[in-house]
Design a protein around this motif. Sequence first.
Motif, mmCIF file in Angstrom:
data_model
loop_
_atom_site.group_PDB
_atom_site.id
_atom_site.type_symbol
_atom_site.label_atom_id
_atom_site.label_comp_id
_atom_site.label_asym_id
_atom_site.label_seq_id
_atom_site.Cartn_x
_atom_site.Cartn_y
_atom_site.Cartn_z
ATOM 1 N N LYS A 24 0.859 -0.823 -0.050
ATOM 2 C CA LYS A 24 -0.028 -0.147 -0.113
ATOM 3 C C LYS A 24 0.962 1.276 0.376
ATOM 4 N N LEU A 25 0.526 2.221 -1.005
ATOM 5 C CA LEU A 25 1.203 3.677 -0.748
ATOM 6 C C LEU A 25 0.313 4.542 -0.649
ATOM 7 N N LYS A 26 0.783 5.379 0.400
ATOM 8 C CA LYS A 26 -0.577 6.012 0.911
ATOM 9 C C LYS A 26 0.248 7.268 -0.011
ATOM 10 N N ALA A 27 -0.247 8.194 -0.810
ATOM 11 C CA ALA A 27 0.127 9.344 -1.699
ATOM 12 C C ALA A 27 -0.442 11.102 -1.400
ATOM 13 N N ASN A 28 -0.054 11.545 -1.051
ATOM 14 C CA ASN A 28 -0.624 12.881 -1.367
ATOM 15 C C ASN A 28 -0.353 13.353 -2.235
ATOM 16 N N LEU A 29 -1.218 13.840 -2.372
ATOM 17 C CA LEU A 29 -1.279 14.514 -4.170
ATOM 18 C C LEU A 29 -1.518 16.061 -4.418
ATOM 19 N N SER A 30 -1.488 16.494 -5.002
ATOM 20 C CA SER A 30 -1.299 17.791 -5.167
ATOM 21 C C SER A 30 -1.507 18.268 -7.088
ATOM 22 N N MET A 31 -3.317 18.524 -7.488
ATOM 23 C CA MET A 31 -3.502 18.346 -8.927
ATOM 24 C C MET A 31 -4.216 19.878 -9.386
ATOM 25 N N GLU A 32 -2.777 19.717 -10.198
ATOM 26 C CA GLU A 32 -3.623 21.230 -11.362
ATOM 27 C C GLU A 32 -4.453 20.690 -12.378
ATOM 28 N N PHE A 33 -5.801 21.301 -12.143
ATOM 29 C CA PHE A 33 -7.432 20.397 -12.978
ATOM 30 C C PHE A 33 -8.190 21.236 -13.244
ATOM 31 N N GLU A 34 -7.665 21.677 -15.114
ATOM 32 C CA GLU A 34 -8.524 22.958 -15.351
ATOM 33 C C GLU A 34 -8.075 24.543 -14.818
ATOM 34 N N GLY A 35 -6.841 24.361 -14.363
ATOM 35 C CA GLY A 35 -6.129 25.784 -13.903
ATOM 36 C C GLY A 35 -7.035 25.883 -12.637
ATOM 37 N N MET A 36 -7.299 25.097 -11.721
ATOM 38 C CA MET A 36 -7.331 24.820 -10.008
ATOM 39 C C MET A 36 -6.603 24.035 -9.489
ATOM 40 N N VAL A 37 -6.020 24.486 -8.922
ATOM 41 C CA VAL A 37 -5.069 23.237 -7.784
ATOM 42 C C VAL A 37 -5.877 22.638 -6.731
ATOM 43 N N GLU A 38 -5.666 21.319 -6.150
ATOM 44 C CA GLU A 38 -5.763 20.511 -5.353
ATOM 45 C C GLU A 38 -5.214 19.438 -4.899
ATOM 46 N N GLU A 39 -5.817 19.242 -2.903
ATOM 47 C CA GLU A 39 -4.807 18.742 -2.720
ATOM 48 C C GLU A 39 -5.360 18.000 -2.068
ATOM 49 N N TYR A 40 -5.217 15.532 -2.119
ATOM 50 C CA TYR A 40 -5.903 14.962 -1.138
ATOM 51 C C TYR A 40 -4.585 13.852 -1.235
ATOM 52 N N GLU A 41 -5.140 12.858 -0.527
ATOM 53 C CA GLU A 41 -4.717 11.209 -0.345
ATOM 54 C C GLU A 41 -5.479 10.575 -0.933
ATOM 55 N N GLU A 42 -4.338 9.980 -1.722
ATOM 56 C CA GLU A 42 -5.280 8.066 -2.499
ATOM 57 C C GLU A 42 -4.482 7.229 -1.620
ATOM 58 N N GLU A 43 -5.543 6.193 -1.534
ATOM 59 C CA GLU A 43 -4.107 4.749 -1.216
ATOM 60 C C GLU A 43 -3.471 3.986 -2.642
ATOM 61 N N TRP A 44 -2.206 4.074 -2.971
ATOM 62 C CA TRP A 44 -2.287 3.044 -3.775
ATOM 63 C C TRP A 44 -1.874 1.738 -3.460
ATOM 64 N N GLU A 45 -1.859 0.140 -4.478
ATOM 65 C CA GLU A 45 -1.575 -0.824 -4.390
ATOM 66 C C GLU A 45 -0.343 -1.158 -5.730
ATOM 67 N N PHE A 46 0.796 -1.716 -5.125
ATOM 68 C CA PHE A 46 1.822 -1.542 -5.951
ATOM 69 C C PHE A 46 1.948 -3.328 -6.036
ATOM 70 N N TYR A 47 2.685 -3.726 -7.021
ATOM 71 C CA TYR A 47 2.247 -5.491 -6.692
ATOM 72 C C TYR A 47 3.419 -6.000 -7.800
ATOM 73 N N LEU A 48 4.365 -6.933 -8.187
ATOM 74 C CA LEU A 48 5.337 -7.623 -8.427
ATOM 75 C C LEU A 48 4.922 -8.663 -9.074
ATOM 76 N N CYS A 49 4.963 -8.948 -10.067
ATOM 77 C CA CYS A 49 4.326 -10.142 -10.272
ATOM 78 C C CYS A 49 4.943 -10.757 -11.357
ATOM 79 N N ASN A 50 6.037 -12.236 -11.212
ATOM 80 C CA ASN A 50 6.709 -12.373 -12.165
ATOM 81 C C ASN A 50 7.781 -11.537 -12.838
#
Length: 124
Positions: A79-105
């Motif tokens: 689990k990767l807890k990401a702190n993001l700062s997004m520019e979307f259509e000229g506006m900046v938003e900060e938020y958190e997301e949880e991503w899953e990282f895997y290694l398969c073969n």
Amino acid sequence: MKNLILLSFLALGINSFGQSATGTMCFQKKTHTVEDLITISSDDGVNFHGTMSGSEQNEEISYYTSWWTEFTAQLNGNKLKANLSMEFEGMVEEYEEEWEFYLCNDTQFIILNDELYRPVTCPN
């Protein structure tokens, strides 16, 4: 949901990606309307930083949008807890997301919001 089923079939070959995740890697989700690219880097396999950029285009309804995001994150297991700062259509938003990282073969991939991001060669 399709990606969760895929993960069930791959379960025997999947490991958490941790220490093998050093350097810079790129992952992409691409559909007929959306293209999203994650560029992620780490020196220690635990602390990460990077960018996510993408666009969505639907010519049938004359719709186009794009985004660009910077992030920092820390890996715990797969689990990767990401702190993001997004520019979307000229506006900046900060938020958190949880991503899953895997290694398969020996192939790493990311699951984000039930969407599969496949490894790709990083652009120059």
